[in-house]
Design an enzyme around this catalytic site. Structure first.
Site, short mmCIF file in Angstrom:
data_model
loop_
_atom_site.label_atom_id
_atom_site.label_comp_id
_atom_site.label_asym_id
_atom_site.label_seq_id
_atom_site.Cartn_x
_atom_site.Cartn_y
_atom_site.Cartn_z
N HIS A 18 0.87 -1.20 0.31
CA HIS A 18 0.14 -0.08 0.17
C HIS A 18 0.91 1.72 0.51
O HIS A 18 0.48 2.43 -0.88
CB HIS A 18 -0.90 0.10 1.53
CG HIS A 18 -2.18 -1.01 1.26
ND1 HIS A 18 -1.69 -1.54 2.12
CD2 HIS A 18 -2.75 -0.94 0.13
CE1 HIS A 18 -2.85 -3.00 1.80
NE2 HIS A 18 -3.58 -2.76 0.90
N LYS A 42 -17.99 -5.89 6.08
CA LYS A 42 -17.19 -6.66 6.40
C LYS A 42 -15.92 -6.63 7.94
O LYS A 42 -16.70 -4.83 8.09
CB LYS A 42 -15.87 -6.48 5.46
CG LYS A 42 -15.11 -7.31 4.72
CD LYS A 42 -14.58 -7.06 3.40
CE LYS A 42 -12.96 -6.63 3.56
NZ LYS A 42 -11.80 -6.36 3.18
N ARG A 91 -2.09 -6.06 -7.69
CA ARG A 91 -0.86 -6.99 -7.74
C ARG A 91 -0.51 -7.94 -8.95
O ARG A 91 1.02 -8.85 -9.04
CB ARG A 91 -0.74 -7.14 -6.30
CG ARG A 91 -0.96 -6.86 -4.97
CD ARG A 91 -1.66 -7.37 -3.71
NE ARG A 91 -2.89 -7.99 -3.94
CZ ARG A 91 -3.92 -8.29 -3.61
NH1 ARG A 91 -2.99 -8.08 -2.24
NH2 ARG A 91 -4.75 -8.80 -3.57
N SER A 129 -3.59 -7.83 3.04
CA SER A 129 -3.83 -7.84 4.30
C SER A 129 -4.37 -8.88 4.78
O SER A 129 -3.81 -9.47 6.37
CB SER A 129 -4.66 -6.60 5.31
OG SER A 129 -4.44 -4.97 3.83
#
Length: 161
Positions: A18, A42, A91, A129
């Site tokens: 990040h 979430k 990514r 994460s």
């Protein structure tokens, strides 16, 4: 006022991947808002307030980066701060399909706000994460993927200190 971008995410927790994107965006835009999504669907490990504070501390070396949390639609937040761009990190190819869906909807909601994709540095392309939290939970080595402050916060969350 200058050129403004928003770098959104849940950042639960923020990683070097990040930070790579945030740093690079800060070199292109006059102001970068790192926006922490308060996602009601979430449950995060860190509260939105804790995430904002961690990000503020690890990004303080970038004077043109501001950190805020938001509820609702990203495009509304972008309009609120006057952003002309959304900066997203990729990514791997697997990220692209999901990101393309988000971009298409954001473009439908406001076609004047562009989305810019940056490929994450290869050193961080495997980091998420979720993986960081899983490794940290079991006491695994994470100092190469998160700043020391974040590593310490994770250890506190998992009662490893």
């Amino acid at each position: 006022m200058g050129r403004i971008a928003v770098c959104p995410g849940s950042f639960d927790p923020i990683t070097y991947g990040h930070l790579d994107i945030i740093e690079r965006a800060s070199k292109i835009f006059d102001t970068v808002y790192v926006s922490v999504l308060k996602n009601s669907s979430k449950e995060g490990l860190f509260t939105p307030g804790e995430r904002v504070e961690l990000i503020r501390q690890v990004s303080e070396r970038y004077p043109n980066v501001e950190v805020r949390s938001f509820n609702g639609l990203l495009i509304d937040f972008c309009e609120e701060v006057g952003a002309e761009a959304i900066v997203r990190g990729l990514r791997a190819v697997s990220d692209f399909e999901y990101e393309m869906q988000l971009t298409s909807m954001n473009r439908k909601l406001n076609s004047s706000i562009e989305t810019i994709y940056m490929m994450t540095n290869n050193n961080y392309s495997f980091i998420s994460s979720s993986i960081v939290k899983e490794v940290a939970k079991y006491g695994g080595k994470i100092e190469d993927v998160v700043p020391p402050l974040v590593e310490e916060a994770l250890k506190r969350k998992f009662n490893l200190l």
